[in-house]
Scaffold this active site. Structure first.
Site, PDB file in Angstrom:
ATOM      1  CE1 TYR A  59      -1.817  22.185  20.588  1.00  8.55           C
ATOM      2  CE2 TYR A  59       1.036  22.350  21.251  1.00  8.55           C
ATOM      3  CZ  TYR A  59      -0.453  21.561  20.033  1.00  8.55           C
ATOM      4  OH  TYR A  59       0.164  21.556  18.787  1.00  8.55           O
ATOM      5  CE  LYS A 110      -1.714  18.634  19.029  1.00  6.51           C
ATOM      6  NZ  LYS A 110      -2.558  18.443  17.921  1.00  6.51           N
TER       7      LYS A 110
END
Length: 254
Positions: A149, A153
């Site tokens: 993640y 991002k």
């Protein structure tokens, strides 16, 4: 009800906690809304009068992303604002990030955004105006767990800067917000496993709390609006001070 002269705003992840706050904030401004989410049934439950189009599809499916972009242009026109809000993670550490988790989390959190945004970006550049706001994360700025993640991002920030630099001459702006811990249902599984978790993490934030979805939505709205017309290529933390420093460390050495 918004009319056809109102700004057209595409919001991904529209049925999550931050998504609901974005729908309310942009809807209240008079914008027309295109809501994108994985769950078609949840989309149908969003009854805000500003909704012009609902699209249920998987960001991990490149063909579905491009079909969604084509339908947006065909049915409601070229967006004025694209808010990339969708996000998902379950792989908490390197030890739990296997090959499948890595590929899926990058597909949902990064590649799918690019697949949906690319044709819309081309149309915005041809028109000569547009604004992108990417909901990234403090995980893009430092390591707080969730490696896949976090990588995705961070990739969003690089993609945002690419749009800002290359599409700026065509009148397109791109910025990002980097929320810290936001109290949404995405945290429910963590709190279920560790009921004392909030009390343990709150002292790590100078404001001694998690931020709210509404606070994130207000920052996104600002970066999407004419109030920020001179701002592009910026990543704005909305993190209750987490990135500024560690108050528990300061207290420990005082």
């Amino acid at each position: 009800m918004s009319d056809s002269s109102s700004p057209l705003v595409v919001i991904t992840g529209a049925c999550g906690g931050i998504g609901a706050a974005l729908v309310e904030r942009f809807g209240r401004s008079g914008a027309r809304l295109v809501l994108c989410d994985l769950d078609p049934a949840a989309l149908e439950r969003v009854t805000h009068p500003a909704v012009a189009l609902r699209l249920g599809f998987d960001l991990a499916d490149p063909a579905a992303c491009r079909a969604a972009a084509a339908r947006i242009e065909r049915d409601v026109g070229v967006p004025d604002i694209f808010v990339s809000n969708a996000g998902w993670t379950r792989a908490e550490t390197l030890a739990t990030t296997d090959d499948e988790a890595w590929r899926h989390e990058l597909a949902v959190n990064l590649t799918g955004t690019r697949d949906l945004a690319t044709p819309l970006l081309g149309a915005m550049r041809a028109r000569g105006s547009g604004a992108f706001v990417f909901v990234s994360s403090v995980n893009a700025l430092g390591h707080y767990g969730n490696p896949a993640y976090s990588a995705a991002k961070a990739g969003l920030l690089a993609y945002m800067r690419a749009i800002a630099v290359e599409a700026g001459p065509d009148g397109v702006r791109a910025n990002a917000v980097c929320p810290g811990s936001v109290r949404t249902p995405a945290w429910d599984h963590r709190f279920a496993e560790k009921p004392d978790l909030l009390g343990r993490i709150a002292p790590l934030y100078p404001l001694r709390r998690m931020v709210t979805p509404q606070e994130v939505a207000e920052a996104v709205f600002f970066l999407a609006s004419p109030l920020s017309s001179g701002i592009t290529g910026v990543a704005l933390p909305v993190d209750a001070g987490l990135g500024a420093g560690n108050p528990t460390f300061v207290e420990a050495i005082s």
